[in-house]
Design an enzyme around this catalytic site. Structure first.
Site, PDB file in Angstrom:
ATOM      1  N   ASP A 140       0.845  -1.173   0.000  1.00  0.00           N
ATOM      2  CA  ASP A 140       0.000   0.000   0.000  1.00  0.00           C
ATOM      3  C   ASP A 140       0.893   1.240   0.000  1.00  0.00           C
ATOM      4  O   ASP A 140       2.091   1.148   0.286  1.00  0.00           O
ATOM      5  CB  ASP A 140      -0.891  -0.029   1.252  1.00  0.00           C
ATOM      6  CG  ASP A 140      -1.969   1.037   1.225  1.00  0.00           C
ATOM      7  OD1 ASP A 140      -2.246   1.560   0.142  1.00  0.00           O
ATOM      8  OD2 ASP A 140      -2.522   1.339   2.297  1.00  0.00           O
TER       9      ASP A 140
ATOM     10  N   ASP B  60      -4.673  -2.550   4.782  1.00  0.00           N
ATOM     11  CA  ASP B  60      -5.212  -2.040   6.039  1.00  0.00           C
ATOM     12  C   ASP B  60      -6.728  -2.044   6.073  1.00  0.00           C
ATOM     13  O   ASP B  60      -7.313  -1.946   7.140  1.00  0.00           O
ATOM     14  CB  ASP B  60      -4.704  -0.615   6.295  1.00  0.00           C
ATOM     15  CG  ASP B  60      -5.008   0.328   5.146  1.00  0.00           C
ATOM     16  OD1 ASP B  60      -5.769  -0.063   4.247  1.00  0.00           O
ATOM     17  OD2 ASP B  60      -4.487   1.453   5.144  1.00  0.00           O
TER      18      ASP B  60
ATOM     19  N   ASP C  53      -8.919  -5.091   1.592  1.00  0.00           N
ATOM     20  CA  ASP C  53      -7.652  -5.815   1.457  1.00  0.00           C
ATOM     21  C   ASP C  53      -7.716  -7.249   1.996  1.00  0.00           C
ATOM     22  O   ASP C  53      -6.804  -8.034   1.744  1.00  0.00           O
ATOM     23  CB  ASP C  53      -6.537  -5.068   2.206  1.00  0.00           C
ATOM     24  CG  ASP C  53      -6.230  -3.715   1.601  1.00  0.00           C
ATOM     25  OD1 ASP C  53      -6.177  -3.641   0.365  1.00  0.00           O
ATOM     26  OD2 ASP C  53      -6.066  -2.752   2.357  1.00  0.00           O
TER      27      ASP C  53
END
Length: 896
Positions: free
Chosen positions: A331, A632, A636
């Site tokens: 990310d 997070d 995901d």
């Protein structure tokens, strides 16, 4: 909708059309209709996976093929009357299982994530009245009230919104709050850009509004991702697969050798019972009983080391899997960046100012051409900063753990920038009125009383403010805004945007007496003050971590829900080479083969969904990549579960992400992942070291027994002696090998092939050569004594194997570097383990109770000296071989 009915494209419908579709009035549902719909659609909850019980977690520790073989060996030992052997094997098996259970259960104690993420209450309008109800009772057609700070209880279509902003990071990965307002959008609008809808599990961070519920429970975007996550199966780690393969191989070898030895013995006219005992001894000699326990203990110790590097491991094998990673899909927000929006530049009509200091700490300077200036001495800059401070609802404070923003990150960045110049709201009177920001107006105004009248302070999209401005602040005075100056500022504005900066402009106006206090009237004839470039700055250590990944042969791919231009700019600043950026729409337009080819050069993916992430993992897995996926948000969770190792964020990660992960990143820092990779590589190297060491020792035992049998000698080692070697003396030194420091070039090597066996061809050769050597030396030590005293002869053989293996363990400290290069005392635990093993052997040789238990007899001091000299070449030859290899490696570049 339930029952197989097709779902409308809700974002493409106007509020009135949504009401007609759901048969819902403007004043909400009646209580009776809501109850009927609750029966029809079901409760607004997620269907949960049953969590494993303690018993299931404990029993899972016995799934390894090697453990099953040990249990079979224990059963055979018990059946032939070797109860002590059976008890010793079962004890080590149970202790191994308890240790693994303890680690996994402690790591899995998190509260049920998906259940927790749905809010517990909601405010709805029923029977025309405001009511607070349990969120589980929300149904399609309900009119929900949205307030700042509240979680959204279901998927909604917005029917009213005032300055409404929603944090959708847990669902879409979008780093900035999203403006929400009623309207119609094309049906194909991607999830992250559906500004007329809000979704379950997201949070209102500004303003208020109303929305009609269009999906609840498992039908929400949140619920569909939860279902997708539940359908993704857990994959076995590379280490688990290798250990199972090793267990199968050793099981077949043990059975084959035992059967062959029994057959040879019977041909030599030996008794059946004696040969059965020989067969059991050989089977025990082949299986390294201590290996599972040593692996488990090494991984447990590695977990503690990982924790010191901010990596919390939830499953034991995951710590080693991290060392095999060949691709990290990371990310952006908070992992590669600080997740703290920061003003880095301010452009006034007079000058461009660089603003130093990252994050929310009010510390930094204003520079012009890299030279510090007093920001309050420049009237234009001072007025700009005062405007963005007063036209603002955010604040900041120092709390435990650092500075914290209260309000939206972008507004917080502006307040912090003003504080760096020494400005605050202290002494500012209460605002006279406010015109709120929304996605249509793209500006916000707050009017304050001032000397000689009221002053309107305006901030918003610079192009919108420029269109409503007639003057510029130049040299401390307002001058007419010409078309040329307007075009020049718009050009600079495009330059800021092309660099991935979020840009906000500011303007002001002293209101004339008698003006009508409406937004359109107040926000006209403005004086444009300039604009600020805002960015979530990269973590300073992230660039070095990416460089280290490059040297370690690890591919890094940024996967984010954020804007593609912003993502690409951050990647470029961090040294992550990428041919542009791909969006979710680009991915959908490509075949798998086309996407696979693009992923070799394009390392930035933006505006992606949960399904996109799963697809990327599947494509990368084609080339047998070991994939680490960070995440997070709820979106995901499926990818975290499908990846070779899922890494959830510890600070900003949702419980859903953490529950789906193998590892939690305590500090959300990409550099900690790379540190974890280094630790994982060290773990695997050490597991390879002690596995090969234990097997070479077992081959020595096997050669001693089979060689003695072929030479017509009595049984050289009895099963209980073999178990003592495998579980106690070898176990101590093998565990100490698990603490060996990482080799200095561990992060300059390419990732290992996950399908490559822990026992390579060279490893088999080394194990065989050393094992045969140890076995022949043991036969030699035995042969000089057996005719006079069989117990003393076995003690010599028993002790000789231990002495030889203690020399041998030093060979396995490194496969490539001799002792003088790695340092004799760099692993002090191994030195203590060697001394401890010798002390324990002395106890079993000289203490009478152990003489009876292990069939040993006291040895003379000269016997120990003889064995020490006999085994010394085992170490010296190994060192000479590694020095030769090192010389050849060093000479290779020069030769080329």
């Amino acid at each position: 909708m339930p029952g197989g009915e097709p779902l409308p494209d809700w974002c493409s419908l106007a509020p009135d059309e949504v009401r007609r579709e759901l048969d819902a009035g403007p004043t909400g549902l009646t209580a009776q209709e809501a109850e009927a719909r609750l029966q029809r659609y079901g409760a607004n909850v997620l269907r949960e996976e049953a969590r494993e019980t303690r018993l299931q977690v404990f029993l899972r520790q016995f799934k390894s093929v090697l453990i099953i073989i040990l249990i079979v060996a224990a059963a055979i030992s018990f059946l032939v009357g070797e109860a002590l052997d059976a008890a010793a094997i079962l004890t080590i098996v149970v202790l191994n299982a308890l240790l693994g259970f303890s680690q996994e259960w402690q790591a899995g104690e998190a509260i049920e994530a998906l259940k927790k993420l749905l809010v517990q209450h909601a405010v709805v309008v029923r029977d025309g009245e405001r009511q607070e109800i349990d969120a589980a009772g929300v149904v399609p057609g309900d009119l929900v009230l949205l307030e700042m700070g509240e979680r959204v209880p279901a998927d909604l279509v917005i029917v009213e919104g005032t300055s409404l902003e929603v944090d959708e990071a847990p669902l879409t990965g979008e780093s900035s709050p999203v403006d929400k307002a009623p309207g119609r959008l094309p049906a194909e609008t991607c999830l992250a850009e559906r500004s007329n809808m809000t979704f379950a599990g997201t949070t209102v961070v500004n303003g208020h509004g109303r929305g009609i519920v269009v999906a609840t429970g498992m039908q929400t975007e949140f619920g569909q991702i939860a279902g997708l996550s539940q359908r993704v199966g857990d994959e076995a780690t590379p280490l688990a697969r290798q250990m199972d393969r090793l267990g199968r191989d050793l099981g077949l070898i043990a059975v084959g050798i035992a059967v062959l030895a029994v057959a040879v013995g019977l041909l030599q006219q030996r008794g059946l019972l004696e040969m059965f005992l020989v067969g059991v001894s050989l089977a025990v000699a082949v299986i390294p009983e201590g290996l599972p326990a040593v692996v488990t203990l090494t991984l447990a110790i590695g977990i503690k080391n990982m924790m010191r590097r901010n990596c919390l491991i939830r499953h034991l094998p995951a710590s080693e899997t991290l060392g095999a990673v060949s691709v990290i899909c990371t990310d952006k927000t908070g992992t590669l960046t600080r997740n703290e929006m920061t003003v880095v530049r301010v452009r006034t009509p007079d000058a461009e100012f660089e603003v130093t200091g990252a994050g929310y700490a009010p510390e930094g300077e204003f520079l012009v051409e890299e030279k510090p200036v007093d920001p309050l001495a420049d009237r234009g800059l001072r007025l700009f900063l005062r405007t963005v401070l007063l036209c603002n609802h955010a604040s900041f404070a120092l709390e435990e753990g650092g500075w914290r923003i209260f309000g939206t990150p972008t507004e917080g960045a502006l307040v912090v920038a003003a504080a760096k110049a020494g400005l605050s709201r202290e002494g500012v009177p209460e605002a006279a009125t406010e015109f709120s920001f929304n996605s249509t107006r793209k500006r916000m105004t707050i009017v304050y009383p001032g000397e000689g009248g009221h002053v309107a302070y305006v901030k918003g999209a610079p192009e919108v403010l420029l269109a409503r401005s007639s003057r510029l602040m130049v040299g401390g005075s307002a001058v007419p805004l010409t078309q040329d100056r307007r075009d020049a500022l718009l050009g600079e504005l495009e330059g800021y945007a092309s660099q991935g900066l979020r840009v906000l402009g500011a303007a002001c106006r002293t209101l004339p007496a008698g003006i009508e206090w409406t937004a359109d009237a107040v926000e006209e004839d403005l004086t444009f003050l300039g604009f600020a470039g805002i960015v979530d700055p990269p973590r300073p250590e992230a660039a070095e971590a990416i460089r280290l990944c490059r040297s370690a042969g690890i591919d890094v791919i940024m996967i984010t829900g954020d804007n593609p231009l912003t993502a690409y700019t951050i990647a470029r600043d961090l040294g992550l080479s990428s041919e542009g950026a791909l969006t979710g729409a680009d991915l959908e337009a490509m075949t798998d083969d086309e996407l696979e080819a693009r992923l070799r050069t394009t390392k930035v993916l933006s505006r992606v969904t949960a399904e996109h992430k799963l697809r990327v993992i599947g494509i990368l897995s084609r080339e047998r990549a070991v994939i680490a996926m960070t995440g997070d948000g709820v979106n995901d969770a499926p990818a975290l579960r499908k990846a070779s190792i899922g890494i959830a964020m510890g600070i900003k990660g949702t419980d859903a992400a953490k529950e789906s992960s193998d590892m939690v990143l305590v500090d959300d820092n990409f550099a900690s992942i790379v540190a974890g990779v280094e630790e994982g590589r060290r773990e695997y190297d050490n597991i390879a070291r002690f596995t090969r060491y234990l097997l070479s020792s077992n081959v020595g035992e096997l050669v001693a027994i089979v060689g003695g049998l072929l030479l017509g000698l009595p049984l050289i080692l009895i099963p209980v002696q073999i178990l003592w070697i495998n579980l106690v003396t070898d176990g101590l030194t093998a565990l100490a090998l698990g603490l060996e420091p990482a080799e200095r070039d561990v992060m300059q090597r390419r990732p290992r092939d996950p399908d490559e066996s822990i026992l390579t061809r060279n490893a088999y050769l080394v194990i065989l050569v050393l094992g045969v050597w140890l076995g022949l030396l043991t036969i030699y030590a035995f042969s000089g004594y057996y005719e006079a005293d069989i117990d003393r002869a076995r003690t010599m053989a028993f002790t000789s194997l231990i002495v030889f293996e203690l020399y041998n363990v030093l060979n396995f400290r490194s496969f490539r570097f001799p002792l003088h290069r790695i340092g004799v005392f760099t692993n002090p635990t191994l030195i203590l383990a060697i001394l401890g093993s010798l002390a324990l052997q002395a106890v079993v040789v000289y203490v009478p109770v152990f003489n009876a238990f292990l069939g040993t007899a006291p040895l003379a001091l000269a016997d120990w000296g003889f064995l020490a000299l006999l085994g010394l070449p085992v170490l010296l030859v190994g060192e000479a071989y590694k020095m030769l290899l090192l010389r050849l490696r060093n000479a290779a570049p020069a030769a080329s």
